[in-house]
Design a protein around this motif. Structure first.
Motif, mmCIF file in Angstrom:
data_model
loop_
_atom_site.group_PDB
_atom_site.id
_atom_site.type_symbol
_atom_site.label_atom_id
_atom_site.label_comp_id
_atom_site.label_asym_id
_atom_site.label_seq_id
_atom_site.Cartn_x
_atom_site.Cartn_y
_atom_site.Cartn_z
ATOM 1 N N ALA A 1 80.089 -16.835 -45.548
ATOM 2 C CA ALA A 1 80.164 -17.475 -44.234
ATOM 3 C C ALA A 1 81.528 -17.292 -43.586
ATOM 4 C CB ALA A 1 79.844 -18.966 -44.362
ATOM 5 N N ARG A 2 82.569 -17.035 -44.371
ATOM 6 C CA ARG A 2 83.923 -16.874 -43.834
ATOM 7 C C ARG A 2 84.168 -15.484 -43.251
ATOM 8 N NH1 ARG A 2 85.396 -19.568 -48.896
ATOM 9 N NH2 ARG A 2 85.925 -21.750 -48.451
ATOM 10 N N ARG A 3 83.306 -14.524 -43.574
ATOM 11 C CA ARG A 3 83.543 -13.144 -43.143
ATOM 12 C C ARG A 3 82.711 -12.794 -41.916
ATOM 13 N NH1 ARG A 3 83.496 -12.414 -48.863
ATOM 14 N NH2 ARG A 3 81.267 -11.967 -48.774
ATOM 15 N N PRO A 4 83.173 -11.827 -41.115
ATOM 16 C CA PRO A 4 82.369 -11.351 -39.988
ATOM 17 C C PRO A 4 81.042 -10.766 -40.466
ATOM 18 C CG PRO A 4 84.629 -10.571 -39.806
ATOM 19 C CD PRO A 4 84.493 -11.169 -41.172
ATOM 20 N N ARG A 5 80.087 -10.745 -39.584
ATOM 21 C CA ARG A 5 78.732 -10.310 -39.908
ATOM 22 C C ARG A 5 78.691 -8.904 -40.503
ATOM 23 N NH1 ARG A 5 73.997 -9.659 -35.279
ATOM 24 N NH2 ARG A 5 72.319 -8.960 -36.660
ATOM 25 N N TYR A 6 79.505 -8.011 -39.957
ATOM 26 C CA TYR A 6 79.420 -6.613 -40.372
ATOM 27 C C TYR A 6 80.509 -6.211 -41.366
ATOM 28 C CZ TYR A 6 76.052 -6.279 -36.569
ATOM 29 O OH TYR A 6 74.951 -6.470 -35.764
ATOM 30 N N ASP B 1 86.574 -1.692 -38.880
ATOM 31 C CA ASP B 1 86.770 -3.120 -38.661
ATOM 32 C C ASP B 1 85.445 -3.751 -38.246
ATOM 33 O OD1 ASP B 1 87.318 -5.570 -36.876
ATOM 34 O OD2 ASP B 1 89.245 -5.234 -37.855
ATOM 35 N N PRO B 2 84.948 -4.753 -38.986
ATOM 36 C CA PRO B 2 83.628 -5.313 -38.686
ATOM 37 C C PRO B 2 83.542 -6.005 -37.337
ATOM 38 C CG PRO B 2 84.749 -6.606 -40.374
ATOM 39 C CD PRO B 2 85.552 -5.361 -40.188
ATOM 40 N N VAL B 3 84.647 -6.545 -36.839
ATOM 41 C CA VAL B 3 84.626 -7.186 -35.524
ATOM 42 C C VAL B 3 84.437 -6.135 -34.431
ATOM 43 C CG1 VAL B 3 85.935 -8.587 -33.889
ATOM 44 C CG2 VAL B 3 86.017 -9.124 -36.328
ATOM 45 N N LEU B 4 85.145 -5.019 -34.528
ATOM 46 C CA LEU B 4 84.981 -3.942 -33.561
ATOM 47 C C LEU B 4 83.582 -3.336 -33.607
ATOM 48 C CD1 LEU B 4 88.406 -2.073 -33.945
ATOM 49 C CD2 LEU B 4 87.749 -3.740 -32.194
ATOM 50 N N LEU B 5 82.967 -3.340 -34.791
ATOM 51 C CA LEU B 5 81.623 -2.777 -34.921
ATOM 52 C C LEU B 5 80.590 -3.546 -34.107
ATOM 53 C CD1 LEU B 5 81.416 -1.861 -38.725
ATOM 54 C CD2 LEU B 5 81.564 -0.300 -36.792
ATOM 55 N N GLU B 6 80.846 -4.820 -33.829
ATOM 56 C CA GLU B 6 79.903 -5.630 -33.058
ATOM 57 C C GLU B 6 79.520 -4.944 -31.747
ATOM 58 O OE1 GLU B 6 78.439 -8.615 -33.423
ATOM 59 O OE2 GLU B 6 79.435 -9.569 -35.130
ATOM 60 N N ALA B 7 80.499 -4.311 -31.101
ATOM 61 C CA ALA B 7 80.248 -3.711 -29.791
ATOM 62 C C ALA B 7 79.347 -2.484 -29.869
ATOM 63 C CB ALA B 7 81.577 -3.339 -29.125
ATOM 64 N N THR B 8 79.144 -1.933 -31.062
ATOM 65 C CA THR B 8 78.336 -0.722 -31.222
ATOM 66 C C THR B 8 76.960 -1.006 -31.814
ATOM 67 O OG1 THR B 8 78.984 -0.148 -33.498
ATOM 68 C CG2 THR B 8 80.520 0.439 -31.736
ATOM 69 N N ALA B 9 76.685 -2.248 -32.171
ATOM 70 C CA ALA B 9 75.509 -2.552 -32.983
ATOM 71 C C ALA B 9 74.187 -2.242 -32.294
ATOM 72 C CB ALA B 9 75.535 -4.024 -33.405
#
Length: 437
Positions: free
Chosen positions: A360-365, A50-58
């Motif tokens: 632009a509509r999708r999360p960064r990752y 999940d790209p949103v969850l990946l934010e915390a590991t970046a």
């Protein structure tokens, strides 16, 4: 972590699945966006699709030794893929200085173009003899490009070098899944590759391009890296750069050959931007939006590097779960790219997913073909320039069609390779450009 869903401990399905990339797809399809599973050797990992969850590991800048152990034989001064963060930072700084500059990309563009046009000419001569096999030729082309760009010149026998890399990776990667592969061939191939790299370094020098040397080698020496680490780095750059770019172009041509509508739109754009010219100028790449979208959609469906991993150095919270320090976080790029929450009809080839508005509509990752964070690919920008140039030259010149009855099956070979290669019919486009124009 026991509350994270996943298969029973002790499951040994990775080899049966054909490698970690396919296994990850199956895990996430069955258990959801976060999965707990065991790597070879019993190490427990958490895979996050999940790209949103990946934010915390970046920001994590450590890698687990065990997962990249198969690359250790290639590195005599410590496995470059798992260097501690403090050692990795100066190496990354040197690589970015040599690989990431737009001015440098533009300065080498004419040389890249000559290599791409030469391949197109060779394919035109061979077309009458039957289908063309893509992966070997395109990997050789990418190898020639990276050696010209970063190492100050070409190499002899690029086909033998590509085959040697394949032998090394197949042999040592196979050990991860306990296949009992005989390593004698891999060891001989690795010895040959080290001889090639020594020759490259002898010719490259350390003074940079102004004196005919190598900007990459000069940057590594400037950072104070040891001769052994310089040699290891050059070997790994040659491996990573030729493999990833070559397969990205191969998969893109495969997908366009099977989708006449997107292929026609890319060809029309090339005709509009290039006119009668056989190849783009550097500035033309920005105008080739449909080609750029097709390449990105190809890398979504077939990411050249199918996975990555980090090792947490402090406790993290991912969704509702506590992740303790020392946990292996697995990045299943393929599963991220096929997550239906962010990619409706995820296995369909739809280049328009990559218009500016859609991105632009999708999360960064949601799209991470080059990884993320401080261990992401330093050569990402260069790889895109090379791939778009090669695609522009080939798609301006040829129309590609699938070979009926030839299966194209992705397999794990460090990169996402096609078993038995990708074979395509090609014909020169009547509205394209022929030699001499």
């Amino acid at each position: 972590m026991r509350e994270i869903p996943g298969p029973p401990d002790g499951s040994d399905d990775i080899g049966a699945a054909g490698g970690l990339h396919t296994y990850q797809l199956r895990l996430h399809e069955q258990y959801g966006p976060m999965v707990r599973f065991q790597l070879p050797g019993g190490l427990t990992a958490v895979s996050v699709a999940d790209p949103v969850l990946l934010e915390a590991t970046a920001a994590v800048n450590e890698r687990p030794d065990q997962l990249f152990e198969f690359l250790t034989p290639l590195c005599e001064a410590g496995n470059l893929q798992t260097l501690p963060a403090a050692e990795h930072r100066p190496l990354r700084r040197a690589l970015l200085s040599a690989l990431a500059g737009r001015r440098s990309h533009e300065a080498h563009f004419a040389g890249f173009t000559a290599l791409a046009v030469d391949l197109a000419d060779r394919w035109a001569r061979r077309a009458a003899d039957g289908p063309v096999e893509l992966q070997q030729d395109l990997s050789e082309l990418s190898l020639r490009m990276i050696c010209q760009y970063a190492l100050g010149g070409g190499i002899d026998e690029p086909a033998r070098v590509v085959s040697a890399f394949e032998t090394v990776l197949t042999g040592y990667l196979g050990r991860q899944y306990e296949r009992g592969d005989d390593l004698a061939r891999a060891e001989r191939a690795l010895a040959y590759l080290r001889e090639v790299v020594d020759g490259v370094l002898d010719r490259a020098g350390t003074d940079g391009p102004a004196d005919g040397g190598s900007d990459l080698v000069a940057a590594l020496v400037k950072e104070g890296l040891s001769p052994a680490r310089v040699r290891d780095t050059v070997l790994m750059i040659m491996l990573a750069a030729h493999h990833t770019t070559g397969v990205a172009v191969s998969w893109t041509l495969h997908l366009l050959a099977g989708h006449p509508g997107p292929a026609a739109r890319v060809a029309a754009e090339l005709d509009e931007v290039l006119g009668d010219r056989p190849a783009p100028d550097y500035a033309d790449l920005r105008k080739l939006s449909r080609l750029d979208m097709a390449l990105k959609e190809s890398m979504r469906l077939y990411p050249p590097g199918p996975y990555g991993a980090r090792e947490t150095t402090e406790d993290l919270t991912l969704g509702d779960h506590h992740i303790p320090a020392g946990t292996t976080i697995f990045y299943p790029f393929w599963a991220v790219h096929l997550n239906p929450r962010y990619w409706p009809d995820p296995r369909a080839f739809i280049p328009e997913r990559f218009t500016a508005a859609e991105q632009a509509r999708r999360p960064r990752y949601a799209f991470i073909p080059f990884g993320l964070g401080p261990r992401s690919c330093e050569g990402a920008g260069l790889a895109m320039v090379e791939a778009e140039l090669v695609l522009a030259v080939l798609l301006k010149r040829f129309r590609f069609e699938p070979v009926e009855g030839h299966p194209v099956v992705p397999v794990e070979r460090f990169v996402l390779w096609a078993e038995n290669d990708i074979r395509l019919h090609l014909t020169e486009r009547p509205d394209g450009v022929t030699p001499g124009q």
